[in-house]
Motif scaffolding. Structure first.
Motif, PDB file in Angstrom:
ATOM      1  N   VAL A 182    -117.967   8.399 -34.542  1.00  0.00           N
ATOM      2  CA  VAL A 182    -118.774   8.849 -35.676  1.00  0.00           C
ATOM      3  C   VAL A 182    -118.084  10.028 -36.348  1.00  0.00           C
ATOM      4  O   VAL A 182    -117.949  10.084 -37.567  1.00  0.00           O
ATOM      5  N   ARG A 183    -117.567  10.943 -35.537  1.00  0.00           N
ATOM      6  CA  ARG A 183    -116.898  12.121 -36.104  1.00  0.00           C
ATOM      7  C   ARG A 183    -115.603  11.744 -36.807  1.00  0.00           C
ATOM      8  O   ARG A 183    -115.204  12.397 -37.762  1.00  0.00           O
ATOM      9  N   TYR A 206    -119.779   8.783 -30.063  1.00  0.00           N
ATOM     10  CA  TYR A 206    -119.970   9.977 -30.891  1.00  0.00           C
ATOM     11  C   TYR A 206    -118.662  10.473 -31.491  1.00  0.00           C
ATOM     12  O   TYR A 206    -118.642  11.024 -32.579  1.00  0.00           O
ATOM     13  N   THR A 207    -117.543  10.238 -30.800  1.00  0.00           N
ATOM     14  CA  THR A 207    -116.254  10.645 -31.364  1.00  0.00           C
ATOM     15  C   THR A 207    -115.886   9.754 -32.545  1.00  0.00           C
ATOM     16  O   THR A 207    -115.361  10.214 -33.558  1.00  0.00           O
ATOM     17  N   MET A 256    -125.305   8.537 -32.248  1.00  0.00           N
ATOM     18  CA  MET A 256    -124.740   7.858 -33.407  1.00  0.00           C
ATOM     19  C   MET A 256    -124.695   8.758 -34.643  1.00  0.00           C
ATOM     20  O   MET A 256    -124.362   8.313 -35.728  1.00  0.00           O
ATOM     21  N   LEU A 257    -125.065  10.016 -34.493  1.00  0.00           N
ATOM     22  CA  LEU A 257    -124.811  10.994 -35.549  1.00  0.00           C
ATOM     23  C   LEU A 257    -123.623  11.872 -35.160  1.00  0.00           C
ATOM     24  O   LEU A 257    -123.338  12.877 -35.808  1.00  0.00           O
ATOM     25  N   GLY A 258    -122.945  11.512 -34.089  1.00  0.00           N
ATOM     26  CA  GLY A 258    -121.721  12.214 -33.735  1.00  0.00           C
ATOM     27  C   GLY A 258    -121.885  13.301 -32.690  1.00  0.00           C
ATOM     28  O   GLY A 258    -120.996  14.142 -32.545  1.00  0.00           O
ATOM     29  N   TYR A 259    -123.025  13.316 -31.990  1.00  0.00           N
ATOM     30  CA  TYR A 259    -123.207  14.354 -30.979  1.00  0.00           C
ATOM     31  C   TYR A 259    -123.040  13.772 -29.586  1.00  0.00           C
ATOM     32  O   TYR A 259    -123.538  12.681 -29.295  1.00  0.00           O
ATOM     33  N   PHE A 279    -128.980   1.960 -38.271  1.00  0.00           N
ATOM     34  CA  PHE A 279    -129.620   1.037 -37.340  1.00  0.00           C
ATOM     35  C   PHE A 279    -130.379  -0.079 -38.056  1.00  0.00           C
ATOM     36  O   PHE A 279    -130.922   0.116 -39.136  1.00  0.00           O
ATOM     37  N   SER A 299    -123.333  17.503 -38.605  1.00  0.00           N
ATOM     38  CA  SER A 299    -122.350  16.883 -37.740  1.00  0.00           C
ATOM     39  C   SER A 299    -120.949  17.032 -38.350  1.00  0.00           C
ATOM     40  O   SER A 299    -119.947  16.998 -37.654  1.00  0.00           O
ATOM     41  N   LEU A 345    -123.279  11.779 -43.253  1.00  0.00           N
ATOM     42  CA  LEU A 345    -122.171  11.867 -42.300  1.00  0.00           C
ATOM     43  C   LEU A 345    -120.831  11.835 -43.023  1.00  0.00           C
ATOM     44  O   LEU A 345    -119.785  12.023 -42.403  1.00  0.00           O
ATOM     45  N   ALA A 368    -127.611  14.867 -39.627  1.00  0.00           N
ATOM     46  CA  ALA A 368    -126.412  14.091 -39.931  1.00  0.00           C
ATOM     47  C   ALA A 368    -125.382  14.988 -40.620  1.00  0.00           C
ATOM     48  O   ALA A 368    -124.212  15.011 -40.243  1.00  0.00           O
TER      49      ALA A 368
END
Lengths: 292, 239, 314
Positions: free
Chosen positions: B77-78, B74-75, C199-202, B85, B106, B152, B103
């Motif tokens: 992704v940030r 998750y980090t 996978m959305l950053g959470y 997927f 986030s 995102l 999304a």
């Protein structure tokens, strides 16, 4: 009484406890292993076994020994039938979804318990032991029936073990446990296996209760402690592992008996419940089970 | 050109299987980079390592020069690595709007609604804002999945077989959309459809048995003997 | 009418009706309603964890009881004033939920249920073990003098109703605001698909922990208020029954709806109230309701309503 005999007494009591606990826990473990169902109503099947034993011994005009033997046969059969019905009409219709089945078995717990309250009443009632016989040790006398309980539990467990490893039905159960879908492809009637497993698990709890009921009295709330303890045993032994369950039942039954002699039983229970929680968090395969 | 993502000696074994075995890899800023290879070549494991869904046993992953090897998914992704997927993974019981909003927020909750609508417009789902995602057609679900990746606002967008199961007409639109994302974004495209990869990718990496077989432009890859032997010929013959 | 207006008018309307009920209902039912409102706050908290975030806990009695004792012990042993004691009760619920969450959230599904159950059981046994201070099974009465806030005696029916309503209204508005906020959306995302949300950053652990702490704060607030309003603190509130109760309310009213816990609490409370007039075995109704709900109406009343007629219902 000096320390040595005191410890011996504690060990004897612990062994009786362990034997009964092993029976109850193996029932719970079997159900979880084969069906992946956490049966919260397991303690109520135990309670039903005890209460049915009281009804059978009270109403059958037999001498105590014969009446008790009749109870040992009738009570588990009736409880097994009730369990099979519960499986067919409730669990199966939930497709054994883990969380829904837990909620449903909580519901069953209340229903069975309250039905027992209505039919049997709030009193604790004794059941006569099939025989009175005391073994006189140099320091104290000990109930021969309690030792018989240990032996009887051992015989029943051995029978279960033989059934699981040697009989076709046992093989089918184990096949279903390993892979439900494949079992179905090979023509195994999974519905029947599940109903049978649930019934067998409940019958073991009921048998344990018939063994214990001449020592403890039958009461509609008596299912709580066995439920908690068999949860502890099954989780510490490794969910679904019969061998781990047996080892854990022995360790916990003995240590609970011994610890309760020296410490407050409440403190012992606090430690045990916390231990279960921590085992599930940090070692979900159990303390005695092999890594899944 | 600068590398957005750089992998050095990346390794992941599963038991005896060397799924990814010492892979060096550079993803240049603003390119569309194709990742191809026969089934079982380790493509999905490799991008799982990049996105953090799987942890590497050895090797390093750098994002803009910074070591991210040990950061949780998750980090990453940030930090700007988005993964869409292979099997459509939208939230079927939530609305299309909520799917994109999850999304978008986030990246921060400010101006959420306009940002969500901009993405919806970009992937052509303006009309379906209140629809439950599960009620969309398969093609539209793929678009929604892509939209979630876009919302995102990533540096790198990893697309795992985005055109799988789409009709020919839908693929053309999809390709145009992907092309419009560069050079602002960088795309890593895993794709079985050779025509799509050859048409879109600036450069292509070929994986086989967990190792890099070749890297180059689509022409270079087409002409590469080793690739033809190991993969392309076979794949074309079989379809 | 925009959706937002529709949602707020519905919920504020329900609050207005409940408030007005005190002028219409006979005292017996008004007291019941006060009790139901406090229990509904508990269930709303349960709903934040279970209904919205998908955390099926069997240990919420622990957080509920934390409210009772977090409020009652400082009053009983240290002569605290009721307001700080209430706040301490609320905090106690949140802190315990956080502690349990840090460990229990390393597991999921069935294991999570059993771990929370075991922690709650350990908490209950601890209350019994420390009976010198907690009063054990018998509990203790909260001194009437300690139940007066700014001259308002909470042991009087009228004041008690208003106080319960105040908590209930605050809890409902808070819950509505929460579930319509971006964070509420992420909670639901965790329930629906944890892996996708990651996978959305959470960070699933963090989101679930926050939800559980919020849930624990609601439970703690409800426990503290219950003890103060009805003047009694006891270990029985830490038994498994009080973990099942909010679950039942939520399942009946509709998991993942703001009004569901209250609706479920009203219906279930009166169902049990009426049957206990006829039989000792009134818990049979609770059991039958649980089985019936999971079998035939897993979405509950408002969940079904939302599915068929009102997709906008939060």
């Amino acid at each position: 009484m000096s320390f040595g005999p005191f410890l011996l007494l504690a060990v004897l009591e612990g062994t009786v406890m362990a034997a009964v606990l092993a029976l109850t826990s193996v029932g719970l473990s079997l159900v979880f292993g084969v069906m992946r169902v956490v049966n919260v109503a397991h303690g109520e099947f135990y309670m039903l076994g005890a209460i049915l034993a009281w009804f059978v011994t009270y109403y059958l005009p037999f001498p105590p020994a014969l009446a008790w033997v009749a109870a040992l046969i009738i009570a588990p059969l009736v409880v097994a039938a009730i369990a099979a019905l519960a499986d067919t009409f409730v669990l199966k219709r939930l497709n054994y979804a883990p969380e829904a089945t837990i909620v449903a078995t909580i519901g069953l717990l209340y229903m069975v318990q309250q039905a027992a309250l209505t039919i049997y009443g709030p009193d604790a009632r004794p059941v006569a032991a099939p025989f009175e016989w005391r073994i006189q040790l140099p320091w104290f006398g000990y109930s021969g029936y309690k030792l018989f309980v240990v032996g009887a539990a051992g015989v029943i467990l051995a029978a279960v073990w033989l059934f699981m490893t040697r009989s076709t039905a046992g093989l089918v159960m184990r096949a279903t446990q390993i892979d439900r879908d494949t079992a179905q492809c090979f023509g195994i009637n999974v519905d029947r296996v599940y109903a049978g497993t649930f019934a067998l698990g409940a019958a073991l709890a009921a048998a344990a209760a018939v063994l214990i009921v001449p020592i403890q009295q039958a009461h509609y709330l008596m299912g709580h402690d066995p439920l908690l303890l068999s949860f502890i045993v099954v989780i510490i032994g490794g969910l679904g592992s019969i061998r781990g369950t047996l080892v854990a039942a022995l360790v916990i039954g003995l240590s609970d008996g011994i610890i309760s002699m020296f410490f407050s039983p409440t403190l012992a229970k606090i430690i045990a419940t916390l231990l279960v929680a921590l085992v599930l968090v940090f070692r979900p395969q159990g303390l005695f089970g092999a890594r899944a | 050109m600068a590398a957005v993502i750089e992998a050095q000696g990346l390794t992941r074994h599963f038991g005896g299987l060397r799924a990814v075995d010492g892979v060096d890899f550079r993803l240049e800023q603003g390119e569309i980079h194709g990742l191809i290879g026969p089934n079982g070549a380790g493509k999905t494991t490799f991008v799982s390592l990049l996105s953090g869904r799987t942890t590497a046993q050895s090797g390093r992953i750098l994002l803009n020069g910074e070591d991210i090897t040990h950061l949780p998914a998750y980090t990453r992704v940030r930090r700007g690595i988005a993964y869409t997927f292979q099997i459509t993974s939208v939230y079927p019981r939530l609305t299309v709007f909520d799917n994109i909003a999850l999304a978008a927020q986030s990246r921060g909750a400010a101006d959420l609604a306009p940002r969500v609508r901009a993405v919806l417009h970009r992937v052509g789902l303006d009309q379906d804002e209140r629809t439950l995602a599960g009620a969309l057609s398969y093609g539209h679900q793929r678009l929604l999945e892509l939209g979630m990746g876009l919302a995102l606002e990533p540096l790198v967008l990893i697309l795992d077989e985005p055109t799988q199961g789409l009709a020919a007409g839908e693929i053309a639109g999809f390709s145009a959309l992907i092309r419009s994302l560069v050079p602002k974004m960088t795309i890593l495209l895993i794709e079985h459809n050779m025509d799509v990869v050859m048409e879109l990718a600036d450069r292509i990496t070929v994986l086989a048995a967990g190792q890099v077989l070749a890297v180059g432009t689509s022409d270079e890859i087409r002409r590469n003997r080793a690739v033809q032997d190991a993969y392309l010929g076979v794949d074309h013959a079989v379809g | 009418m925009t959706e937002s207006v529709k949602v707020w008018s519905l919920h504020l309307g329900v609050l207005a009706l409940v408030f007005a009920a005190q002028y219409v209902l006979p005292p017996y039912h008004a007291t019941n309603l006060a009790r139901i409102m406090v229990l509904a706050v508990f269930a709303m908290g349960y709903n934040i964890a279970f209904g919205y975030t998908g955390l099926l806990s069997l240990g919420h009695a622990l957080f509920f009881a934390a409210g009772f004792y977090g409020m009652g012990l400082p009053i009983g042993l240290l002569d605290w004033a009721p307001v700080p004691a209430l706040i301490l009760g609320l905090i106690a619920g949140g802190v315990l939920a956080g502690l349990v969450g840090v460990l229990a959230l390393r597991t999921a599904g069935v294991s999570f249920m059993i771990v929370t159950l075991m922690f709650a059981q350990a908490g209950y046994l601890t209350l019994l073990y420390l009976n010198t201070w907690t009063g054990g099974d018998e509990g203790f009465v909260v001194d009437r003098a300690a139940r007066v806030i700014a001259g308002n005696d909470l042991s009087l029916d009228g004041t008690r109703f208003v106080a319960a309503f105040g908590l209930f209204a605050a809890a409902m508005v808070g819950c509505l605001w929460l579930v319509r906020s971006p964070f509420g959306r992420v909670m639901v995302a965790m329930r629906e698909n944890e892996e996708r949300s990651r996978m959305l950053g959470y960070d699933p652990f963090r989101i679930k922990l926050i939800a559980l702490v919020l849930s624990g704060i609601y439970a703690g607030a409800a426990g503290a208020a219950y003890g103060l309003l009805f003047g009694y603190v006891g270990a029985s509130f830490a038994t498994i029954q009080y973990s099942i109760l909010p679950m039942l309310y939520v399942l009946l009213g509709g998991a993942g709806t703001v009004l569901g816990p209250f609706l479920g609490a009203v219906l279930m409370f009166y169902l049990v109230d009426i049957t206990s007039g006829y039989t000792d075995a009134y818990l049979f109704v609770v059991g039958a309701a649980l089985v019936g709900l999971v079998l035939f109406a897993p979405r509950g009343i408002l969940g079904n309503l939302r599915e068929r007629f009102a997709p906008w219902l939060p």
